[in-house]
Design a protein around this motif. Structure first.
Motif, PDB file in Angstrom:
ATOM      1  N   GLN A 575       9.637 -32.087  -2.193  1.00 30.76           N
ATOM      2  CA  GLN A 575       8.248 -31.655  -2.150  1.00 30.76           C
ATOM      3  C   GLN A 575       7.725 -31.288  -3.528  1.00 30.76           C
ATOM      4  N   HIS A 576       8.637 -30.820  -4.388  1.00 31.77           N
ATOM      5  CA  HIS A 576       8.234 -30.426  -5.737  1.00 31.77           C
ATOM      6  C   HIS A 576       8.559 -31.516  -6.758  1.00 31.77           C
ATOM      7  N   ASP A 577       8.729 -32.752  -6.291  1.00 36.19           N
ATOM      8  CA  ASP A 577       9.011 -33.899  -7.157  1.00 36.19           C
ATOM      9  C   ASP A 577      10.252 -33.696  -8.025  1.00 36.19           C
ATOM     10  N   GLU A 578      11.189 -32.917  -7.556  1.00 35.06           N
ATOM     11  CA  GLU A 578      12.441 -32.682  -8.279  1.00 35.06           C
ATOM     12  C   GLU A 578      13.508 -33.602  -7.678  1.00 35.06           C
ATOM     13  N   TYR A 579      13.311 -34.915  -7.932  1.00 37.27           N
ATOM     14  CA  TYR A 579      14.157 -35.897  -7.266  1.00 37.27           C
ATOM     15  C   TYR A 579      15.594 -35.883  -7.790  1.00 37.27           C
ATOM     16  N   ASP A 580      15.750 -35.643  -9.075  1.00 36.26           N
ATOM     17  CA  ASP A 580      17.107 -35.581  -9.620  1.00 36.26           C
ATOM     18  C   ASP A 580      17.883 -34.410  -9.023  1.00 36.26           C
ATOM     19  N   GLU A 581      17.224 -33.238  -8.871  1.00 33.29           N
ATOM     20  CA  GLU A 581      17.888 -32.086  -8.257  1.00 33.29           C
ATOM     21  C   GLU A 581      18.232 -32.369  -6.796  1.00 33.29           C
TER      22      GLU A 581
END
Length: 974
Positions: A575-581
């Protein structure tokens, strides 16, 4: 906060069987019953010894369960208290007016010194009956003896110290021989080492004690009427038997350290307390004119072992000028004073009298009180009676005294097995800490008490001590039982709310950054506590709502990780565009279901990393469940991005060796779309066996046809064994490809010929290449010139076929010659077979008269027999008996039928005369039938040697003894 407290109280009321007004966590304070059900026995329990002395008791000593008493003028009575019914009486053998002044018994109960009022000293060992005089001791009135507890044995005292009435301290040693007989001088030596003095000069040495500290250091305590001396020094290792002269020599020029008190009543006495299982005393009590000096012994101190000294005044009812104390005894927490008319016990913690016992006048004046240090029993005697005190549960009320002294740790130590007392101590300690504003310590103590929960909680709330309240709740939570689920839930929720409030306050204050970090770490420890795990998991929805209400996303994610709610964590990152995390969480926890759920989102943004993660998961992922994500991605992605999908599919096919049809079909579609060069190599690598091919042949054929991949279509036709279609399509691409297809049906020559004719027709009619058509004849042996000629047009001259026609004629000639050769070989073979048959008819064997049957070993010629080529010979009936059980059922039936027919043909007629109308021809016919029956029987019975043929091979696993007759056979051998 108040509402949570109310809800918590309500849960307690529901769970406890007490009125709401008295509810509390666990057991209410009033739940402990302090009333004693029985009358408690006193600490010092007196017992009169059932003993009437024949004479008055002068002196009494006890040690190591050995009791010695002096009776009258010349009698000594020794009693082993382990065997009290076997007393031993010894006569001193004195004819003068000498009386026993004092007696001294060592720690082992073996060495007894008897001091006489005539300044003489006698010695008696436990193992002998005869008293010996110590000649070197003569002229000294002995007041005290310091026994050597470290070197003394049952036969040798080791170096000991002796104090006299003139203030002299002597060193001496007494030894007896192994046989129990004294040597010439039992007193090995007797030498002066020191003289004790007060202001007035030499004074009696009242007491002597020898103790050993650490590192070879010795402490010698000596007392006079007003002074307590300490001699400290080291004795070199290995020289302990040389005595203590070196220690006293150190103080030859100056006085040793001492304690002095002004008052005196003419003597003093010191007592020591030694705990069980220890060799050194732990405390001392010195009875002197000003009171009792009490303290502990610290052997680590360099100059003086006396520590924590305190003088306790005598009780107010003791007047030392009238009824001064006679003796003193020290126990763990009390010292007992012997008065002329009774005993008083004083607590060493507060100086209060805790026990007193008066003696009747009829018993006489109390003379002496002593204690056996090994069994902790106290003895008192008069001239007529002996009493014994047992010390029972001396520490029962010590906790109260330590509690009143605010020594709570010691108080808890002495009531740890009494929960009702421990609760009182904890409540007092908690209140003490609260009054001194040590709120955290107070909270820890309150949490362990049975005090009312709501009172304590409100107390900290009113004092605005949220940190202490949290500590109280944490401790209370840790003490709850697993069955108290409601209380656990409410406390957990309340603590979460308090932590979040406190973190919110600290986060905005930069000056309290360290406190914030420390509190955050505590909160995370609380969330991750294994004990709270089940409660937090069952109520995770409420905890999430609390975290969300405070906007604490950081701890929401942390809590989700603890709860292993990785779906929520990954969703949060996405949701927060933190795809790597998000991918990192997936890769770390390797949950297949989460990969299936979030891969469609992640592959749109980080395709290469996602595929790398898939590959790292290996066979744990089912690639079929990832195909939807790849399909959605490949429809909107570029060719370069589609390569990532191909990379994963290739990994599944080549590395994981996946056999799922959906995976292979999808890889085919990707190859057909973007990598036509790889398509044919994949198909060829898959092979041509339809049973080992994992893709759908019909789907692959349709896919390749749609994209115009003809060579791939030809390969698929070949796999499907549709050779005509394969050749037809291959002729559109390449004649050589068609030729390779035409040779595939190896078992069907007609089809092969048909396929080659297709190729020939194509070459002749389409390509109009006569030479290539002639080459087809050489490539396929099935084609003849006459098969190809109809395809050529009429205007073609014979010169083009001359060579082919000649080759065809030569082939025919060769075939004819080969047939002739085969016919000749067949004729020769038939001739040899006829000769072998004729030779077998004339074959015979010779049998000697002495030959025996191989089965029964009886002479062979007595009955009909068989002779085999191998040399074995059997009677007919013996061979039949051996062969019959091993024949198949149908052969057994046939054999029985033949035997019946044979028997029928051999029976003679019942009439004595043959009928005249019997035809001779019919008799001959009957004889011929009998011979045929015998031949049929021979074919069954004598088909092979029973020892050399297949019958023996088949019976190799047959047991020697029939299983049904095994028991019978075994019994016959017994």
């Amino acid at each position: 906060m108040a509402s949570i407290l109310d809800e918590y109280e309500d849960s307690l009321y529901r769970s406890a069987s007490v009125p709401p007004s008295r509810a509390a966590v666990g057991i209410p304070h009033s739940g402990y019953v302090n009333a004693r059900l029985e009358k408690e026995t006193p600490i010092f329990n007196k017992q009169r010894i059932d003993f009437t002395p024949p004479e008055k008791i002068n002196s009494l000593v006890v040690s190591s369960n050995q009791l010695c008493m002096s009776l009258g003028k010349d009698t000594l009575l020794r009693i082993d208290l382990g065997k009290p019914d076997e007393p031993n009486q010894v006569e001193l053998g004195r004819k003068d007016e000498a009386k026993v002044y004092k007696m001294f018994l060592d720690h082992t109960g073996s060495h007894l010194l008897i001091a006489l009022n005539t300044s003489e000293c006698l010695y008696l060992n436990r193992s002998v009956q005869k008293v010996r005089a110590l000649s070197r001791w003569k002229g000294h009135l002995i007041e005290s003896v310091g026994w050597n507890k470290f070197l003394g044995t049952e036969t040798n005292t080791g170096p000991i110290l002796v104090g006299t009435a003139q203030g002299q301290i002597y060193e001496a040693e007494i030894s007896v021989s192994e046989g129990g007989l004294f040597s010439t001088n039992p007193d090995q030596y007797f030498r002066l080492v020191y003289v004790l003095e007060e202001e007035s000069g030499p004074v009696p040495v009242c007491c002597l004690e020898i103790e050993r500290g650490i590192e070879g250091k010795f402490f010698i305590i000596a007392t006079t009427q007003k002074r307590l001396f300490q001699f400290v020094g080291k004795v070199p290792e290995g020289t302990e038997h040389q005595g203590f002269s070196s220690i006293f020599a150190m103080h030859a020029d100056y006085l040793p350290s001492f304690r002095e008190f002004p008052a005196t009543f003419g003597f003093s006495e010191i007592a020591f307390y030694t705990p069980k299982l220890r060799s050194n005393p732990r405390s001392f009590a010195w009875m002197m004119g000003n009171g009792v000096l009490y303290g502990t012994l610290d052997y680590s101190r360099p100059e003086s072992i006396l520590s924590e000294e305190r003088v306790w005044d005598y009780p107010s009812d003791i007047d030392i000028t009238v009824n001064k104390p006679i003796s003193i005894v020290l126990t763990q927490f009390h010292f007992l004073l012997l008065l002329p008319d009774g005993v008083k016990a004083v607590c060493t913690l507060n100086g209060q009298i805790v026990f007193q016992d008066l003696f009747l006048e009829k018993f006489g004046t109390l003379t002496r009180m002593i204690k056996d240090p090994t069994v902790q029993q106290i003895w008192i005697h008069t001239e007529k009676v002996v009493f014994r005190y047992h010390v029972q549960r001396e520490s029962r009320d010590v906790w109260k005294m330590y509690m009143n002294m605010n020594k709570f740790d010691l108080a808890k130590e002495y009531c740890k097995d009494r929960p009702e007392c421990l609760d009182i101590v904890l409540a007092k300690e908690a209140e003490h800490c609260f009054q001194n504003k040590r709120y955290l310590d107070s909270a820890k103590c309150y949490a362990l008490t049975q005090n009312y929960f709501e009172e304590i909680a409100l107390k900290f709330i009113e004092a605005k001590q949220e940190e202490a309240l949290m500590e109280f709740l944490i401790k209370k939570l840790s003490n709850l039982k697993p069955s108290e689920k409601t209380q656990t839930t409410l406390l957990t929720t309340w603590l979460t709310e308090l932590y979040l409030n406190w973190l919110g306050i600290l986060e905005g204050d930069s000056s309290k950054r360290n406190l914030y970090l420390d509190t955050r770490e505590k909160f995370r420890t609380f969330l991750g506590s294994p004990k709270n795990k089940d409660c937090l998991f069952n109520n995770r929805t409420s905890i999430y709502e609390l975290l969300a209400s405070h906007g604490d996303t950081e701890h929401m994610v942390y809590f989700a990780v603890i709860m292993q709610d990785y779906e929520r964590v990954v969703a949060h990152h996405c949701q927060h565009d933190e795809y790597d995390e998000a991918l990192s969480v997936l890769s770390r926890h390797r949950d297949e279901k989460l990969f299936y759920k979030f891969s469609p989102v992640l592959i749109q943004h980080i395709p290469k990393k996602v595929v790398d993660a898939w590959i790292s998961m290996g066979s744990r992922l089912d690639a079929r469940n990832l195909i939807p994500a790849l399909v959605n991605y490949s429809q909107s992605a570029s060719t370069q991005q589609i390569n990532e999908a191909i990379r994963y599919m290739e990994f599944c096919v080549y590395q994981l060796e996946e056999t799922q049809q959906a995976i292979h079909n999808y890889l085919l579609s990707l190859y057909a779309l973007c990598r036509p060069d790889s398509l044919l190599s994949y198909l060829e690598q898959a092979g041509t066996n339809p049973n080992r091919i994992h893709y759908d042949l019909k789907y692959a054929l349709r896919l390749c046809a749609e994209h115009g991949h003809h060579r791939a279509c030809v390969h698929i036709y070949k796999v499907m064994e549709l050779y005509e279609e394969a050749v037809d399509l291959a002729l559109q691409v390449d004649v050589d490809l068609a030729k390779s297809c035409a040779d595939l049906p190896e078992d069907d020559e007609e089809l092969r010929k048909k396929l080659w004719l297709k190729i020939a027709r194509h070459v002749v009619q389409e390509e109009k290449d006569v030479k290539k058509a002639m080459a087809c004849l050489s490539s396929c042996a099935l084609l003849k010139i006459e098969d190809v000629l109809p395809f050529f047009p009429d205007f073609v001259t014979i010169d083009h076929f001359k060579e082919a026609i000649c080759n065809s004629l030569e082939d025919y000639n060769k075939h004819i010659e080969e047939l002739k050769r085969e016919m000749e070989e067949a004729t020769q073979s038939a001739k040899r077979i006829r000769e072998d048959i004729q030779e077998m008819r004339n074959k015979y064997g010779s049998v000697e008269p002495q030959e025996k049957c191989a089965a029964c070993e009886f002479p062979l010629l007595n009955r009909p027999f068989y002779l085999f080529l191998c040399g074995h010979m059997f009677h007919y009936d013996c061979l039949l008996q051996a062969v019959f059980p091993n024949l198949p059922a149908y052969k057994q039936a046939k054999l029985e039928d033949l035997q019946k027919k044979l028997a029928a043909t051999g029976q003679p007629s019942k009439s004595h005369h043959r009928p005249k109308d019997v035809d001779t021809a019919s008799l001959g016919k009957g004889q011929q039938s009998r011979e045929q029956i015998k031949a049929d029987i021979d074919d069954i019975v004598a088909a092979e040697c029973v020892y050399c043929g297949e019958l023996m091979i088949r019976s190799i696993d047959k047991p020697f003894i029939d299983p049904q007759k095994y028991e019978e056979e075994m019994q016959s051998w017994l």
